[in-house]
Write a protein that holds these residues in place. Structure first.
Motif, mmCIF file in Angstrom:
data_model
loop_
_atom_site.group_PDB
_atom_site.id
_atom_site.type_symbol
_atom_site.label_atom_id
_atom_site.label_comp_id
_atom_site.label_asym_id
_atom_site.label_seq_id
_atom_site.Cartn_x
_atom_site.Cartn_y
_atom_site.Cartn_z
ATOM 1 N N GLN A 241 0.831 -1.206 0.000
ATOM 2 C CA GLN A 241 0.000 0.000 0.000
ATOM 3 C C GLN A 241 0.864 1.254 0.000
ATOM 4 O OE1 GLN A 241 -3.796 0.100 0.217
ATOM 5 N NE2 GLN A 241 -2.960 1.892 -0.832
ATOM 6 N N GLY A 242 1.927 1.240 0.772
ATOM 7 C CA GLY A 242 2.802 2.407 0.844
ATOM 8 C C GLY A 242 3.457 2.726 -0.495
ATOM 9 N N LEU A 243 3.890 1.694 -1.211
ATOM 10 C CA LEU A 243 4.524 1.909 -2.515
ATOM 11 C C LEU A 243 3.503 2.373 -3.550
ATOM 12 C CD1 LEU A 243 6.985 -1.130 -2.617
ATOM 13 C CD2 LEU A 243 7.573 1.288 -2.357
ATOM 14 N N LEU A 244 2.302 1.835 -3.480
ATOM 15 C CA LEU A 244 1.249 2.282 -4.403
ATOM 16 C C LEU A 244 0.869 3.735 -4.125
ATOM 17 C CD1 LEU A 244 -1.228 -0.739 -4.694
ATOM 18 C CD2 LEU A 244 0.140 0.272 -6.524
ATOM 19 N N ASP A 245 0.775 4.095 -2.847
ATOM 20 C CA ASP A 245 0.406 5.471 -2.482
ATOM 21 C C ASP A 245 1.464 6.467 -2.957
ATOM 22 O OD1 ASP A 245 -1.896 4.561 -1.282
ATOM 23 O OD2 ASP A 245 -1.093 4.613 0.761
ATOM 24 N N GLY A 246 2.714 6.040 -2.992
ATOM 25 C CA GLY A 246 3.789 6.943 -3.392
ATOM 26 C C GLY A 246 4.047 6.975 -4.887
ATOM 27 N N ALA A 247 3.271 6.206 -5.645
ATOM 28 C CA ALA A 247 3.499 6.112 -7.090
ATOM 29 C C ALA A 247 2.810 7.242 -7.847
ATOM 30 C CB ALA A 247 2.994 4.766 -7.609
ATOM 31 N N GLY A 248 3.398 7.594 -8.993
ATOM 32 C CA GLY A 248 2.821 8.613 -9.848
ATOM 33 C C GLY A 248 1.831 8.026 -10.837
ATOM 34 N N ASP A 249 1.199 8.887 -11.614
ATOM 35 C CA ASP A 249 0.147 8.456 -12.542
ATOM 36 C C ASP A 249 0.664 7.508 -13.620
ATOM 37 O OD1 ASP A 249 -1.668 9.976 -11.153
ATOM 38 O OD2 ASP A 249 -1.565 11.698 -12.517
ATOM 39 N N THR A 250 1.867 7.771 -14.149
ATOM 40 C CA THR A 250 2.421 6.901 -15.187
ATOM 41 C C THR A 250 2.645 5.493 -14.654
ATOM 42 O OG1 THR A 250 3.521 8.758 -16.291
ATOM 43 C CG2 THR A 250 4.365 6.560 -16.769
ATOM 44 N N PHE A 251 3.151 5.402 -13.440
ATOM 45 C CA PHE A 251 3.382 4.130 -12.753
ATOM 46 C C PHE A 251 2.058 3.397 -12.561
ATOM 47 C CE2 PHE A 251 3.973 1.375 -9.168
ATOM 48 C CZ PHE A 251 5.327 1.111 -9.012
ATOM 49 N N LYS A 252 1.063 4.105 -12.035
ATOM 50 C CA LYS A 252 -0.235 3.486 -11.724
ATOM 51 C C LYS A 252 -0.996 3.054 -12.977
ATOM 52 C CE LYS A 252 -0.967 5.861 -7.302
ATOM 53 N NZ LYS A 252 -1.774 6.860 -6.565
ATOM 54 N N ALA A 253 -0.667 3.666 -14.119
ATOM 55 C CA ALA A 253 -1.372 3.327 -15.366
ATOM 56 C C ALA A 253 -0.855 2.038 -15.999
ATOM 57 C CB ALA A 253 -1.241 4.472 -16.373
ATOM 58 N N THR A 254 0.270 1.505 -15.509
ATOM 59 C CA THR A 254 0.818 0.266 -16.084
ATOM 60 C C THR A 254 -0.029 -0.930 -15.657
ATOM 61 O OG1 THR A 254 2.281 -0.194 -14.201
ATOM 62 C CG2 THR A 254 3.151 1.223 -15.960
ATOM 63 N N GLU A 255 0.000 -1.976 -16.492
ATOM 64 C CA GLU A 255 -0.716 -3.208 -16.148
ATOM 65 C C GLU A 255 -0.119 -3.855 -14.899
ATOM 66 O OE1 GLU A 255 -3.529 -4.390 -17.491
ATOM 67 O OE2 GLU A 255 -3.514 -2.519 -18.635
ATOM 68 N N PHE A 256 1.178 -3.649 -14.676
ATOM 69 C CA PHE A 256 1.812 -4.191 -13.474
ATOM 70 C C PHE A 256 1.132 -3.631 -12.226
ATOM 71 C CE2 PHE A 256 5.355 -3.913 -16.606
ATOM 72 C CZ PHE A 256 5.591 -5.261 -16.762
ATOM 73 N N ALA A 257 0.997 -2.302 -12.174
ATOM 74 C CA ALA A 257 0.413 -1.647 -11.004
ATOM 75 C C ALA A 257 -1.063 -2.000 -10.841
ATOM 76 C CB ALA A 257 0.594 -0.135 -11.104
ATOM 77 N N LYS A 258 -1.774 -2.100 -11.950
ATOM 78 C CA LYS A 258 -3.203 -2.439 -11.888
ATOM 79 C C LYS A 258 -3.405 -3.830 -11.289
ATOM 80 C CE LYS A 258 -4.542 0.467 -15.826
ATOM 81 N NZ LYS A 258 -5.024 0.474 -17.237
ATOM 82 N N GLU A 259 -2.578 -4.781 -11.700
ATOM 83 C CA GLU A 259 -2.696 -6.133 -11.159
ATOM 84 C C GLU A 259 -2.315 -6.172 -9.684
ATOM 85 O OE1 GLU A 259 -1.214 -9.558 -13.062
ATOM 86 O OE2 GLU A 259 -2.073 -9.080 -15.022
ATOM 87 N N ILE A 260 -1.311 -5.386 -9.311
ATOM 88 C CA ILE A 260 -0.910 -5.331 -7.902
ATOM 89 C C ILE A 260 -2.033 -4.738 -7.058
ATOM 90 C CG2 ILE A 260 0.686 -4.227 -6.266
ATOM 91 C CD1 ILE A 260 2.812 -4.390 -8.538
ATOM 92 N N ALA A 261 -2.693 -3.695 -7.567
ATOM 93 C CA ALA A 261 -3.803 -3.064 -6.838
ATOM 94 C C ALA A 261 -4.949 -4.066 -6.642
ATOM 95 C CB ALA A 261 -4.295 -1.838 -7.594
ATOM 96 N N GLU A 262 -5.227 -4.860 -7.659
ATOM 97 C CA GLU A 262 -6.272 -5.883 -7.541
ATOM 98 C C GLU A 262 -5.868 -6.955 -6.525
ATOM 99 O OE1 GLU A 262 -7.048 -7.469 -11.390
ATOM 100 O OE2 GLU A 262 -7.785 -5.571 -12.224
ATOM 101 N N TYR A 263 -4.602 -7.332 -6.567
ATOM 102 C CA TYR A 263 -4.083 -8.317 -5.617
ATOM 103 C C TYR A 263 -4.197 -7.804 -4.179
ATOM 104 C CZ TYR A 263 -0.391 -10.864 -3.066
ATOM 105 O OH TYR A 263 0.317 -11.583 -2.124
ATOM 106 N N LEU A 264 -3.840 -6.535 -3.978
ATOM 107 C CA LEU A 264 -3.927 -5.933 -2.651
ATOM 108 C C LEU A 264 -5.371 -5.884 -2.160
ATOM 109 C CD1 LEU A 264 -2.564 -4.465 -0.274
ATOM 110 C CD2 LEU A 264 -2.830 -2.333 -1.548
ATOM 111 N N GLU A 265 -6.279 -5.541 -3.066
ATOM 112 C CA GLU A 265 -7.699 -5.469 -2.696
ATOM 113 C C GLU A 265 -8.214 -6.831 -2.228
ATOM 114 O OE1 GLU A 265 -11.994 -4.114 -4.666
ATOM 115 O OE2 GLU A 265 -10.117 -3.790 -5.755
ATOM 116 N N LYS A 266 -7.781 -7.899 -2.891
ATOM 117 C CA LYS A 266 -8.192 -9.248 -2.489
ATOM 118 C C LYS A 266 -7.604 -9.612 -1.128
ATOM 119 C CE LYS A 266 -8.769 -11.017 -7.186
ATOM 120 N NZ LYS A 266 -8.220 -11.929 -8.239
ATOM 121 N N LEU A 267 -6.354 -9.225 -0.897
ATOM 122 C CA LEU A 267 -5.727 -9.484 0.400
ATOM 123 C C LEU A 267 -6.489 -8.789 1.518
ATOM 124 C CD1 LEU A 267 -1.859 -9.174 -0.202
ATOM 125 C CD2 LEU A 267 -3.165 -11.256 0.261
#
Length: 219
Positions: A170-196
């Motif tokens: 969560q901390g790394l996602l919160d500190g990420a910029g828009d370009t980072f968050k727009a990647t498929e890598f970040a999107k999958e991580i966000a979904e993974y975190l939500e399930k956790l």
């Protein structure tokens, strides 16, 4: 007047070619003679879509083209699928070269940064440190923090996620910029975190509605 026109035309031509070079990329390298491949392919690392292909001549290959508008991670493969993967590469402007010994790509900012990270981790591994796993994790996380708004940082984040707890993710996602968050890598991580988080102890279960074998509603 004619001289001015010719001068303006020359400036325009230089500008056009400069613009093309600025956004263009090349990737070249050589393969061991034991790898008897006729072609190599660039695939989108996440989707597996073929982006480009080129012939292998005398064990050497070369790609050249316009870098994607959105910088992506690609996979260099000897087959038009994810089999026979040779290395990962950031597709961005630059003259990139694959090291035939290590398989690493250099010649552009993000690829150079990934090379430095790989060399740094390799050096730490050679020291046979008893806490190497923690050292490895720390170097990966530091890279993500330093590249919190580019695809290389998102790719390394995706690689190190299994070693992180929910708070760290969560901390790394919160500190990420828009370009980072727009990647498929970040999107999958966000979904993974939500399930956790939804399955964590103390959280309410999600109420799922459906029908049973007798077509009766259940929840």
């Amino acid at each position: 007047m004619k001289k001015l026109f010719l001068m303006a035309l020359a400036i325009l031509t230089v500008s056009i070619f400069s613009s093309c070079n600025k956004h263009g990329y090349s990737l070249e390298g050589s393969l061991p003679s034991s790898m008897n491949f006729e072609k190599v392919y660039l695939l989108d690392l996440m989707s597996g879509d073929v982006l480009d292909s080129t012939a292998v001549t005398d064990c050497a290959f070369r790609f050249e083209g316009k870098a994607p508008d959105t910088t992506i991670m690609a996979l260099l493969c000897a087959m038009p699928d994810r089999n026979m993967a040779l290395c990962q590469v950031v597709l961005e402007p630059g003259k990139m070269v694959m090291d035939s010994t290590t398989g690493m790509i250099s010649g552009s900012p993000l690829n150079d940064a990934l090379c430095d990270l790989s060399n740094d981790i390799s050096d730490a591994n050679k020291q046979a440190l008893p806490n190497f796993e923690e050292v490895y994790k720390g170097k990966m996380v530091d890279f993500v923090k330093a590249h919190n708004n580019d695809v290389a940082g998102a790719f390394i984040f995706y690689s190190v996620v299994p070693m992180l707890d929910e708070t760290e993710i969560q901390g790394l996602l919160d500190g990420a910029g828009d370009t980072f968050k727009a990647t498929e890598f970040a999107k999958e991580i966000a979904e993974y975190l939500e399930k956790l988080q939804s399955s964590a102890v103390g959280n309410q279960f999600i109420n799922v509605h459906g029908i049973d074998a007798q077509d009766k509603p259940v929840c």
